[in-house]
Scaffold this motif. Structure first.
Motif, mmCIF file in Angstrom:
data_model
loop_
_atom_site.group_PDB
_atom_site.id
_atom_site.type_symbol
_atom_site.label_atom_id
_atom_site.label_comp_id
_atom_site.label_asym_id
_atom_site.label_seq_id
_atom_site.Cartn_x
_atom_site.Cartn_y
_atom_site.Cartn_z
ATOM 1 N N MET A 51 0.846 -1.194 0.000
ATOM 2 C CA MET A 51 0.000 0.000 0.000
ATOM 3 C C MET A 51 0.880 1.243 0.000
ATOM 4 O O MET A 51 1.977 1.233 0.534
ATOM 5 N N GLN A 52 0.370 2.318 -0.572
ATOM 6 C CA GLN A 52 1.133 3.550 -0.638
ATOM 7 C C GLN A 52 0.312 4.735 -0.167
ATOM 8 O O GLN A 52 0.145 5.709 -0.880
ATOM 9 N N ASP A 53 -0.205 4.660 1.039
ATOM 10 C CA ASP A 53 -0.951 5.773 1.616
ATOM 11 C C ASP A 53 0.045 6.812 2.113
ATOM 12 O O ASP A 53 0.912 6.507 2.925
ATOM 13 N N VAL A 54 -0.072 8.040 1.638
ATOM 14 C CA VAL A 54 0.852 9.101 2.014
ATOM 15 C C VAL A 54 0.315 9.815 3.243
ATOM 16 O O VAL A 54 -0.804 10.314 3.233
ATOM 17 N N THR A 55 1.118 9.860 4.307
ATOM 18 C CA THR A 55 0.706 10.563 5.517
ATOM 19 C C THR A 55 1.644 11.718 5.832
ATOM 20 O O THR A 55 1.420 12.435 6.783
ATOM 21 N N ILE A 56 2.693 11.911 5.030
ATOM 22 C CA ILE A 56 3.660 12.967 5.268
ATOM 23 C C ILE A 56 4.120 13.535 3.930
ATOM 24 O O ILE A 56 4.297 12.797 2.967
ATOM 25 N N GLU A 57 4.288 14.838 3.884
ATOM 26 C CA GLU A 57 4.751 15.503 2.667
ATOM 27 C C GLU A 57 6.281 15.491 2.581
ATOM 28 O O GLU A 57 6.848 15.566 1.510
ATOM 29 N N GLY A 58 6.958 15.410 3.718
ATOM 30 C CA GLY A 58 8.417 15.475 3.753
ATOM 31 C C GLY A 58 9.076 14.140 3.474
ATOM 32 O O GLY A 58 8.414 13.141 3.186
ATOM 33 N N PRO A 59 10.406 14.101 3.572
ATOM 34 C CA PRO A 59 11.153 12.877 3.285
ATOM 35 C C PRO A 59 10.948 11.789 4.339
ATOM 36 O O PRO A 59 10.710 12.073 5.510
ATOM 37 N N VAL A 60 11.048 10.549 3.877
ATOM 38 C CA VAL A 60 11.016 9.380 4.755
ATOM 39 C C VAL A 60 12.353 8.680 4.582
ATOM 40 O O VAL A 60 12.737 8.312 3.470
ATOM 41 N N ILE A 61 13.070 8.484 5.681
ATOM 42 C CA ILE A 61 14.401 7.903 5.644
ATOM 43 C C ILE A 61 14.368 6.506 6.227
ATOM 44 O O ILE A 61 13.889 6.296 7.330
ATOM 45 N N ASN A 62 14.889 5.547 5.469
ATOM 46 C CA ASN A 62 14.993 4.166 5.918
ATOM 47 C C ASN A 62 16.326 4.015 6.641
ATOM 48 O O ASN A 62 17.390 4.143 6.035
ATOM 49 N N ALA A 63 16.291 3.732 7.944
ATOM 50 C CA ALA A 63 17.487 3.655 8.768
ATOM 51 C C ALA A 63 18.166 2.289 8.718
ATOM 52 O O ALA A 63 19.197 2.088 9.360
ATOM 53 N N ASP A 64 17.620 1.364 7.948
ATOM 54 C CA ASP A 64 18.176 0.015 7.878
ATOM 55 C C ASP A 64 19.632 0.058 7.415
ATOM 56 O O ASP A 64 19.942 0.559 6.345
ATOM 57 N N GLY A 65 20.546 -0.453 8.240
ATOM 58 C CA GLY A 65 21.957 -0.511 7.903
ATOM 59 C C GLY A 65 22.738 0.759 8.180
ATOM 60 O O GLY A 65 23.933 0.826 7.902
ATOM 61 N N LEU A 66 22.091 1.786 8.726
ATOM 62 C CA LEU A 66 22.760 3.052 9.019
ATOM 63 C C LEU A 66 22.972 3.223 10.519
ATOM 64 O O LEU A 66 22.170 2.755 11.322
ATOM 65 N N THR A 67 24.041 3.915 10.885
ATOM 66 C CA THR A 67 24.255 4.262 12.290
ATOM 67 C C THR A 67 23.389 5.467 12.628
ATOM 68 O O THR A 67 22.874 6.151 11.732
ATOM 69 N N ALA A 68 23.258 5.760 13.913
ATOM 70 C CA ALA A 68 22.470 6.919 14.342
ATOM 71 C C ALA A 68 23.053 8.211 13.761
ATOM 72 O O ALA A 68 22.314 9.092 13.322
ATOM 73 N N ASP A 69 24.378 8.322 13.720
ATOM 74 C CA ASP A 69 25.014 9.517 13.160
ATOM 75 C C ASP A 69 24.748 9.644 11.665
ATOM 76 O O ASP A 69 24.538 10.745 11.156
ATOM 77 N N VAL A 71 22.109 8.513 10.107
ATOM 78 C CA VAL A 71 20.701 8.908 9.977
ATOM 79 C C VAL A 71 20.563 10.407 10.231
ATOM 80 O O VAL A 71 19.867 11.108 9.486
ATOM 81 N N CYS A 72 21.234 10.917 11.264
ATOM 82 C CA CYS A 72 21.179 12.356 11.557
ATOM 83 C C CYS A 72 21.690 13.172 10.370
ATOM 84 O O CYS A 72 21.091 14.181 10.003
ATOM 85 N N SER A 73 22.781 12.741 9.782
ATOM 86 C CA SER A 73 23.331 13.436 8.613
ATOM 87 C C SER A 73 22.352 13.420 7.455
ATOM 88 O O SER A 73 22.172 14.429 6.758
ATOM 89 N N GLU A 74 21.710 12.277 7.251
ATOM 90 C CA GLU A 74 20.730 12.146 6.167
ATOM 91 C C GLU A 74 19.531 13.061 6.413
ATOM 92 O O GLU A 74 19.050 13.726 5.495
ATOM 93 N N VAL A 75 19.051 13.103 7.654
ATOM 94 C CA VAL A 75 17.919 13.963 7.996
ATOM 95 C C VAL A 75 18.291 15.419 7.724
ATOM 96 O O VAL A 75 17.530 16.141 7.063
ATOM 97 N N GLU A 76 19.434 15.844 8.203
ATOM 98 C CA GLU A 76 19.827 17.240 8.051
ATOM 99 C C GLU A 76 20.048 17.612 6.587
ATOM 100 O O GLU A 76 19.682 18.705 6.167
ATOM 101 N N SER A 77 20.593 16.710 5.789
ATOM 102 C CA SER A 77 20.810 17.031 4.375
ATOM 103 C C SER A 77 19.500 17.109 3.607
ATOM 104 O O SER A 77 19.352 17.924 2.710
#
Length: 80
Positions: A51-69, A71-77
C-alpha cells in the motif's frame, strides 16, 4: 529545529536527533507522522502490504543498515 517522527524501535536515533536539537515524535500510529517535517523508519515492515498511503509531505528515511550519526546526517541534508 525540525520535528522528526522516528519509529519506537530506533531509540538510539531518537536520542541522537534530540542531541542535535530536533523535536522527536515516536511513530506509533499513522497519524503521528502528520505534522512531522521528516520521518525515520526501521525498514523492517516497509510496505509489507504493497500500500502507498501518504501521511507525510516530507522525506522518509529508511534507517536500515545506518548508524544513528548517519541517519542524523541524512535527515539534516534532506531538510536543507
Amino acid at each position: 529545529m525540525a520535528k522528526i517522527g522516528v519509529e519506537e524501535s530506533l531509540s538510539d536515533v531518537q536520542q541522537a536527533l534530540r542531541d542535535k536539537g530536533h523535536e522527536v515524535v515516536q511513530l506509533n500510529h499513522e497519524h503521528d507522522a502528520a505534522n512531522c517535517d521528516c520521518c525515520v523508519i526501521s525498514g523492517i515492515d516497509q510496505n509489507v502490504m504493497g500500500m502507498q498511503d501518504v501521511t507525510i509531505e516530507g522525506p522518509v528515511i529508511n534507517a536500515d543498515g545506518l548508524t544513528a550519526d548517519q541517519v542524523c546526517s541524512e535527515v539534516e541534508s534532506r531538510l536543507q
